[in-house]
Design an enzyme around this catalytic site. Sequence first.
Site, PDB file in Angstrom:
ATOM      1  N   LEU A 282       5.360  28.503 -49.113  1.00 58.01           N
ATOM      2  CA  LEU A 282       6.374  29.426 -49.142  1.00 58.01           C
ATOM      3  C   LEU A 282       7.615  28.834 -48.691  1.00 58.01           C
ATOM      4  CD1 LEU A 282       4.697  32.225 -46.776  1.00 58.01           C
ATOM      5  CD2 LEU A 282       4.978  32.406 -49.214  1.00 58.01           C
ATOM      6  N   HIS A 283       8.609  29.173 -49.625  1.00 57.84           N
ATOM      7  CA  HIS A 283       9.996  28.482 -49.409  1.00 57.84           C
ATOM      8  C   HIS A 283      11.140  29.381 -49.598  1.00 57.84           C
ATOM      9  CE1 HIS A 283       9.861  27.341 -53.672  1.00 57.84           C
ATOM     10  NE2 HIS A 283      11.015  27.220 -53.557  1.00 57.84           N
ATOM     11  N   ARG A 284      11.056  30.492 -50.944  1.00 59.24           N
ATOM     12  CA  ARG A 284      12.055  31.017 -51.329  1.00 59.24           C
ATOM     13  C   ARG A 284      12.715  32.045 -50.223  1.00 59.24           C
ATOM     14  NH1 ARG A 284      12.692  30.315 -56.348  1.00 59.24           N
ATOM     15  NH2 ARG A 284      10.856  29.605 -57.537  1.00 59.24           N
TER      16      ARG A 284
ATOM     17  N   ASP B  40       5.032  31.210 -53.562  1.00 57.64           N
ATOM     18  CA  ASP B  40       6.303  31.446 -54.331  1.00 57.64           C
ATOM     19  C   ASP B  40       6.933  30.447 -54.995  1.00 57.64           C
ATOM     20  OD1 ASP B  40       7.435  30.134 -52.435  1.00 57.64           O
ATOM     21  OD2 ASP B  40       8.214  31.877 -51.141  1.00 57.64           O
TER      22      ASP B  40
END
Length: 367
Positions: free
Chosen positions: A207-209, A285
């Site tokens: 997850l990074h957005r 994501d």
Amino acid sequence: MCVVGARPNFMKMAPILRALAAHQPPIPALLVHTGQHYDTDMSKKLFVDLGLPQPDLNLEVGSGSHAQQTAEVMRRFEPALDEYKPSCVLVVGDVNSTLACTLVAVKKGVPVAHVEAGLRSYDRKMPEEINRLLTDQVADRLYTTERSAADNLAREGIALERICFAGNVMIDSLEASRPLARAPAQTLRDHGLDSALVSGAYGVVTLHRPSNVDDAATLKHLLGLLAQVAQDLPLVFALHPRTRSNIERFGLQTMLDPARVALLPPQGYLEMLGLMAGAAIVLTDSGGLQEETTALGVPCLTLRENTERPITVEQGTNTLIGLNGEALLRGVAEVLAGHGKRGRVPEFWDGHAAERIAADLWQWLKP
């Protein structure tokens, strides 16, 4: 002059540089790293894993707001362009460096080739979507990864003769690296974690957005869902620095059971490839992971409401679920029951996209 700036660019550029060198006659290239990603774990190790040569130039731009970073890349790239006078600037992907270097080159009359053109999420809240739209409008040669990308470009008034369907260079890197992929158990042992976690079925998480990790309530919701999934399926969670920082900032460190969720720092390409190839499912994501899981035949649940890579949903292993907890738990249950989405590998995702780009570039550029 070939430009990279951030982690996803490296996987795309490595096979292109090899194909340019192998072309007959060879096409000379100079590699420029803008320094948009400057963390050692997310940059230097990837160069080694992918067999990328060290950059001829590193602009060392570093972090900043979108405006600051884009402006600084432009400011530092222009003197390099003036000094080396390339016949073409080749950019990949959709990061700030992609747009910044494109703008500088176009305004100075240097032709630009954009690899991975025409992808659209139709979500203008994503900075990457703006980078994609603007880069494609002014670039001279547009290399697409899937046939629907040409339709997107045509709707935006881009002439067909500027477009070349070459295939997906990300998959070139994946196919070349498969024999070198690191065993998942070894990756966990390298970080002092229990390798038994990956002795059976397991899932991989990234997850990074900003839309997922910058808001405390959203991040808490997602971690809560991962905690539920981990009760039935152990997880390996490769933590982006932004995500780790926000988990700590929002006081969410205790939400994931370390006995069921292995928390790792950013991984090298070969480590991540091994983790994904051995996984029962990937929860992400990331745009790149949507493509890689399709090529690997691993079911992927994408924690976004849209994707700029619809072919991974239509033909591949990807399913868009947004933040829908019911859909997430159902998708994992289907995989555990042996009914996960398998799909097929799309056209020209065959490990030879970079060769097609090199051949076309030669014809396009030669006197």
